[in-house]
Design an enzyme around this catalytic site. Sequence first.
Site, PDB file in Angstrom:
ATOM      1  N   ARG A  53       0.873  -1.179   0.000  1.00 36.07           N
ATOM      2  CA  ARG A  53       0.000   0.000   0.000  1.00 36.07           C
ATOM      3  C   ARG A  53       0.902   1.219   0.000  1.00 36.07           C
ATOM      4  O   ARG A  53       2.111   1.114   0.061  1.00 36.07           O
ATOM      5  CB  ARG A  53      -1.032  -0.013   1.145  1.00 36.07           C
ATOM      6  CG  ARG A  53      -0.707  -0.765   2.388  1.00 36.07           C
ATOM      7  CD  ARG A  53       0.232  -0.115   3.338  1.00 36.07           C
ATOM      8  NE  ARG A  53       0.068   1.301   3.469  1.00 36.07           N
ATOM      9  CZ  ARG A  53       1.056   2.128   3.673  1.00 36.07           C
ATOM     10  NH1 ARG A  53       2.302   1.698   3.770  1.00 36.07           N
ATOM     11  NH2 ARG A  53       0.861   3.428   3.787  1.00 36.07           N
ATOM     12  N   GLY A  54       0.269   2.399  -0.079  1.00 36.64           N
ATOM     13  CA  GLY A  54       1.057   3.621  -0.256  1.00 36.64           C
ATOM     14  C   GLY A  54       1.183   3.873  -1.752  1.00 36.64           C
ATOM     15  O   GLY A  54       1.486   2.949  -2.524  1.00 36.64           O
ATOM     16  N   ARG A  90      -7.525  -0.276  -6.641  1.00 39.79           N
ATOM     17  CA  ARG A  90      -7.698   0.825  -5.683  1.00 39.79           C
ATOM     18  C   ARG A  90      -7.825   2.128  -6.481  1.00 39.79           C
ATOM     19  O   ARG A  90      -7.010   2.378  -7.369  1.00 39.79           O
ATOM     20  CB  ARG A  90      -6.528   0.906  -4.686  1.00 39.79           C
ATOM     21  CG  ARG A  90      -6.466  -0.310  -3.764  1.00 39.79           C
ATOM     22  CD  ARG A  90      -5.591  -0.082  -2.563  1.00 39.79           C
ATOM     23  NE  ARG A  90      -6.155   0.888  -1.628  1.00 39.79           N
ATOM     24  CZ  ARG A  90      -5.470   1.420  -0.602  1.00 39.79           C
ATOM     25  NH1 ARG A  90      -4.206   1.086  -0.411  1.00 39.79           N
ATOM     26  NH2 ARG A  90      -6.050   2.267   0.224  1.00 39.79           N
ATOM     27  N   ASP A 244      -1.756  10.696  -1.949  1.00 41.87           N
ATOM     28  CA  ASP A 244      -2.124   9.696  -2.957  1.00 41.87           C
ATOM     29  C   ASP A 244      -2.423  10.317  -4.308  1.00 41.87           C
ATOM     30  O   ASP A 244      -2.384   9.639  -5.330  1.00 41.87           O
ATOM     31  CB  ASP A 244      -3.335   8.892  -2.470  1.00 41.87           C
ATOM     32  CG  ASP A 244      -2.909   7.987  -1.334  1.00 41.87           C
ATOM     33  OD1 ASP A 244      -2.815   8.469  -0.190  1.00 41.87           O
ATOM     34  OD2 ASP A 244      -2.623   6.809  -1.604  1.00 41.87           O
TER      35      ASP A 244
HETATM   36  O1  MRU Z   1      -4.498   3.340   2.257  1.00 42.31           O
HETATM   37  P1  MRU Z   1      -2.997   3.488   2.182  1.00 42.31           P
HETATM   38  O2  MRU Z   1      -2.276   2.891   3.338  1.00 42.31           O
HETATM   39  O3  MRU Z   1      -2.465   3.011   0.847  1.00 42.31           O
HETATM   40  O4  MRU Z   1      -2.785   5.055   2.237  1.00 42.31           O
HETATM   41  C1  MRU Z   1      -1.481   5.549   2.138  1.00 42.31           C
HETATM   42  C2  MRU Z   1      -1.406   6.998   2.334  1.00 42.31           C
HETATM   43  O5  MRU Z   1      -2.396   7.690   2.498  1.00 42.31           O
HETATM   44  C3  MRU Z   1      -0.058   7.621   2.205  1.00 42.31           C
HETATM   45  O6  MRU Z   1       0.051   8.740   3.041  1.00 42.31           O
HETATM   46  C4  MRU Z   1       0.111   8.052   0.750  1.00 42.31           C
HETATM   47  O7  MRU Z   1      -0.062   6.969  -0.114  1.00 42.31           O
HETATM   48  C5  MRU Z   1       1.416   8.644   0.510  1.00 42.31           C
HETATM   49  S1  MRU Z   1       2.586   7.348   0.456  1.00 42.31           S
HETATM   50  C6  MRU Z   1       4.124   7.861   0.175  1.00 42.31           C
END
Ligand code: MRU
Length: 369
Positions: A53-54, A90, A244
């Site tokens: 994720r991220g 996603r 994101d």
């Molecule tokens: O739902 P996630 O864990 O994928 O969300 C991740 C985030 O909101 C991070 O802050 C974002 O992706 C920036 S990652 C470098």
Amino acid sequence: MKIDGRSMRTIWASDDGRSVNIIDQTRLPHSFEIAALETMEDAGRAILTMQVRGAPLIGATAAYGLALAVAHDPSSTAMQDARSHLLKQRPTAVNLRWALDEMMRVLAPLPEGERASAAWRHAARIADEDVESCRLIGVNGMPLIEEIARRKGPGESVNILTHCNAGWLACVDWGTATSPIYHAHDAGPPVHVWVDETRPRNQGAALTAYELGSHGVPHTIIVDNAGGHLMQRGQVDLVIVGTDRVAANGDVANKIGTYLKALAADDTGVPFYVALPGSTIDWSCSKGSDIEIEERSADEVLLMTGRLDNGAGAKVATVAIGAPGSPAANPAFDVTPARLVTGFITERGVAPASPAGLRQLYPEMGGAA
Ligand code: MRU
């Protein structure tokens, strides 16, 4: 970054070039497990279930997922099907679409016989470029921390608040929001990080705290509601979060709760920076309200997983926390308006969160007027 003294990335191709390895983030911080992705469907599932994720890591995984698909069937139809399948896993992190489009741009013109090797090469390049972008985000962001340290005086730690996990686990290495922090910790002034736990999935408490702890960075986990109070008391010098998707007007989508931190930072005069690579800017999206916000399962709100230690050895258990029968809503991201963002920290430098700021950093994209 290092795990038990060993340099690691979050994703890498296996030596035999037939599969892709990831760190399974659904197991952290309780156990460190590596999972193998052998098919494009495995890659899709890893994104959907948040084993990875991220935003940047979702992009790199999608690129490798497409390489796995092309290794199996290099036809244009199979490539298009794989792209559609991976893209729908996603919706909010634009790096997913960006990485798939990058792969298609390179692969589509090639004869079928050349696509598989090119796909592996290009996926590796996307991963390598992410590492370099995140490193540069750290180089460009560290002076902001140094400037605060100069004002505070020798021996005083700079207190940085971050939300969710925008660390190396969210990228291929370094992280976005954490890269200036790692750079400062390694070579600059002392830092201390307030880690928002980040309900409902606790990416802060589980992942950011794990990363910072593994690297020896002083940090403290706080509940999501504590940030405003700490800012009022002068205990936060700087907020740095990831994102994101950034719209062309500078609005920022990030993990749910980011907007509230930005409001509190604005009210208390704490600088609020967003760290990102260029691949997170959606030039086709004119404003934040156009960004699709992922709605995730109510179970993530109603259940919590953690380590249970009853003296007979620890085990991981999931418990229900809500009143039986109560429904839950789970929007996974929110949008922080550009006016609440002090600036963007990118691989190209630091600039205001505005169309002009984005244009200054990425003149080749034209930017919004
Ligand atoms: O739902 P996630 O864990 O994928 O969300 C991740 C985030 O909101 C991070 O802050 C974002 O992706 C920036 S990652 C470098």
